[in-house]
Design a protein around this motif. Structure first.
Motif, PDB file in Angstrom:
ATOM      1  N   LEU A  51       0.833  -1.196   0.000  1.00 25.02           N
ATOM      2  CA  LEU A  51       0.000   0.000   0.000  1.00 25.02           C
ATOM      3  C   LEU A  51       0.870   1.250   0.000  1.00 25.02           C
ATOM      4  CD1 LEU A  51      -2.558  -1.011   2.795  1.00 25.02           C
ATOM      5  CD2 LEU A  51      -2.939  -1.036   0.324  1.00 25.02           C
ATOM      6  N   SER A  83      -0.849  -1.701  14.488  1.00 24.14           N
ATOM      7  CA  SER A  83      -1.062  -0.825  13.332  1.00 24.14           C
ATOM      8  C   SER A  83      -0.558  -1.485  12.037  1.00 24.14           C
ATOM      9  CB  SER A  83      -0.347   0.509  13.558  1.00 24.14           C
ATOM     10  OG  SER A  83      -0.446   1.325  12.427  1.00 24.14           O
ATOM     11  N   ARG A  86      -2.932  -4.239  11.132  1.00 27.15           N
ATOM     12  CA  ARG A  86      -4.161  -3.653  10.589  1.00 27.15           C
ATOM     13  C   ARG A  86      -3.950  -3.249   9.115  1.00 27.15           C
ATOM     14  NH1 ARG A  86      -5.125  -0.875  14.663  1.00 27.15           N
ATOM     15  NH2 ARG A  86      -3.884   0.949  14.135  1.00 27.15           N
ATOM     16  N   ASN A  87      -2.794  -2.682   8.794  1.00 22.57           N
ATOM     17  CA  ASN A  87      -2.493  -2.323   7.407  1.00 22.57           C
ATOM     18  C   ASN A  87      -2.476  -3.559   6.508  1.00 22.57           C
ATOM     19  OD1 ASN A  87      -2.267   0.364   8.146  1.00 22.57           O
ATOM     20  ND2 ASN A  87      -0.041   0.270   8.359  1.00 22.57           N
ATOM     21  N   ARG A  88      -1.934  -4.647   7.008  1.00 24.62           N
ATOM     22  CA  ARG A  88      -1.915  -5.904   6.251  1.00 24.62           C
ATOM     23  C   ARG A  88      -3.341  -6.407   6.015  1.00 24.62           C
ATOM     24  NH1 ARG A  88       3.137  -9.345   8.877  1.00 24.62           N
ATOM     25  NH2 ARG A  88       4.708  -7.734   8.544  1.00 24.62           N
ATOM     26  N   ILE A  90      -6.045  -4.556   5.830  1.00 16.82           N
ATOM     27  CA  ILE A  90      -6.678  -3.669   4.836  1.00 16.82           C
ATOM     28  C   ILE A  90      -6.337  -4.164   3.435  1.00 16.82           C
ATOM     29  CG2 ILE A  90      -6.599  -1.344   3.836  1.00 16.82           C
ATOM     30  CD1 ILE A  90      -6.240  -0.301   6.763  1.00 16.82           C
ATOM     31  N   LEU A  91      -5.064  -4.461   3.204  1.00 16.02           N
ATOM     32  CA  LEU A  91      -4.623  -4.972   1.904  1.00 16.02           C
ATOM     33  C   LEU A  91      -5.294  -6.307   1.590  1.00 16.02           C
ATOM     34  CD1 LEU A  91      -2.645  -4.631  -0.512  1.00 16.02           C
ATOM     35  CD2 LEU A  91      -0.970  -5.892   0.852  1.00 16.02           C
ATOM     36  N   LYS A  92      -5.317  -7.197   2.575  1.00 18.33           N
ATOM     37  CA  LYS A  92      -5.905  -8.527   2.391  1.00 18.33           C
ATOM     38  C   LYS A  92      -7.387  -8.432   2.026  1.00 18.33           C
ATOM     39  CE  LYS A  92      -6.052 -13.009   4.746  1.00 18.33           C
ATOM     40  NZ  LYS A  92      -7.405 -13.394   5.071  1.00 18.33           N
ATOM     41  N   LYS A  93      -8.111  -7.630   2.756  1.00 21.71           N
ATOM     42  CA  LYS A  93      -9.549  -7.470   2.493  1.00 21.71           C
ATOM     43  C   LYS A  93      -9.796  -6.916   1.086  1.00 21.71           C
ATOM     44  CE  LYS A  93     -13.708  -5.327   4.372  1.00 21.71           C
ATOM     45  NZ  LYS A  93     -14.255  -4.468   5.415  1.00 21.71           N
ATOM     46  N   ALA A  94      -9.014  -5.938   0.680  1.00 26.44           N
ATOM     47  CA  ALA A  94      -9.179  -5.343  -0.650  1.00 26.44           C
ATOM     48  C   ALA A  94      -8.924  -6.370  -1.757  1.00 26.44           C
ATOM     49  CB  ALA A  94      -8.248  -4.144  -0.813  1.00 26.44           C
TER      50      ALA A  94
END
Length: 136
Positions: A51, A83, A86-88, A90-94
């Protein structure tokens, strides 16, 4: 992929250990399936992604660079900060929303679920633009 297999067989070549596999023995790079002779990449159905912040173009803190062969690179690792985890996620869900599956040991690796030709492999040169773009 042949070059990486050749590198993997050379136990004396440790030049990249501190950057890419600092906490594991080189023999485990293949044995633990961090690197394989054939992968989804060689079938043209996988990407390594991260990201960036839209406004600045700077990378989001994912808790380690791509291709860091380490237990902390697992997508759901608890060895990174909340944090970073959580960023990982976000990427996974997208990517899951778009039909890709994550390779759990590597937060950056995603494979297309509906592969059109799972047995087909391609051989082509790969350019790592990140190295030229100033990746640390």
């Amino acid at each position: 992929m042949l070059d990486i297999c050749k590198w993997g067989a050379d136990s004396g070549d440790q030049k990249m250990k501190s950057r890419y596999y600092p906490h594991i023995d080189k023999a485990k790079v293949f044995g633990d399936h961090y690197v394989r002779d054939f992968s989804e990449h060689s079938r043209g159905v996988a990407v390594d992604v991260s990201l960036l912040y839209a406004r600045t173009g700077k990378p989001v803190d994912m808790g380690g660079h791509h291709d860091l062969l380490d237990p902390s690179s697992a997508t759901d690792s608890t060895l990174v900060t909340p944090s970073q985890r959580r960023n990982r996620m976000i990427l996974k869900k997208a990517f899951e929303k778009q039909g890709f599956a994550n390779y759990a040991p590597e937060w950056w690796h995603y494979r297309l679920l509906n592969e059109p030709e799972p047995a087909l492999h391609y051989y082509f040169p790969v350019w790592d633009g990140m190295a030229s773009a100033g990746e640390p």
